[in-house]
Motif scaffolding. Structure first.
Motif, PDB file in Angstrom:
ATOM      1  N   ARG A 193      34.195 -15.048 -21.627  1.00 21.99           N
ATOM      2  CA  ARG A 193      33.835 -16.071 -22.349  1.00 21.99           C
ATOM      3  C   ARG A 193      34.768 -17.121 -23.018  1.00 21.99           C
ATOM      4  NH1 ARG A 193      30.371 -11.961 -24.797  1.00 21.99           N
ATOM      5  NH2 ARG A 193      28.513 -12.008 -23.875  1.00 21.99           N
ATOM      6  N   GLU A 194      36.052 -16.474 -23.406  1.00 24.54           N
ATOM      7  CA  GLU A 194      37.032 -17.295 -23.917  1.00 24.54           C
ATOM      8  C   GLU A 194      37.800 -18.022 -22.625  1.00 24.54           C
ATOM      9  OE1 GLU A 194      41.398 -16.830 -26.443  1.00 24.54           O
ATOM     10  OE2 GLU A 194      39.915 -14.964 -25.971  1.00 24.54           O
ATOM     11  N   LEU A 200      43.876 -14.556 -19.772  1.00 27.26           N
ATOM     12  CA  LEU A 200      42.951 -13.913 -20.550  1.00 27.26           C
ATOM     13  C   LEU A 200      42.016 -12.724 -19.860  1.00 27.26           C
ATOM     14  CD1 LEU A 200      41.616 -17.229 -22.292  1.00 27.26           C
ATOM     15  CD2 LEU A 200      42.932 -15.474 -23.377  1.00 27.26           C
ATOM     16  N   VAL A 229      38.227 -22.103 -22.511  1.00 28.40           N
ATOM     17  CA  VAL A 229      39.579 -22.623 -22.462  1.00 28.40           C
ATOM     18  C   VAL A 229      39.836 -23.331 -21.020  1.00 28.40           C
ATOM     19  CG1 VAL A 229      40.676 -21.202 -24.462  1.00 28.40           C
ATOM     20  CG2 VAL A 229      40.951 -20.672 -22.009  1.00 28.40           C
TER      21      VAL A 229
END
Length: 64
Positions: free
Chosen positions: A49-50, A19, A54
């Motif tokens: 942030r993602e 990511l 995750v």
């Protein structure tokens, strides 16, 4: 934003690297996360942030 990682918690899943490869990498020998950029620019905040969200081990901490 300031990013920290807890290498002891990391399970080496690698989602953070997929990511946000400009911010995270993995060690070659065991796949544990390494932090490349502890204070990424605003253009990378959404991806970081993602990645934190995750992370299966909750090894990434963000201070906004």
């Amino acid at each position: 934003m300031k990013v920290t990682v807890d290498e002891d918690k990391c399970c080496g899943a690698g989602q953070c690297v997929l990511l946000a490869p400009e911010v995270f990498d993995q060690r070659d020998d065991d796949g544990i996360v390494t932090l490349l950029d502890p204070e990424p620019g605003a253009d990378r905040h959404a991806a970081v942030r993602e990645a934190a969200a995750v992370c299966p081990a909750s090894a990434i901490e963000l201070i906004e």
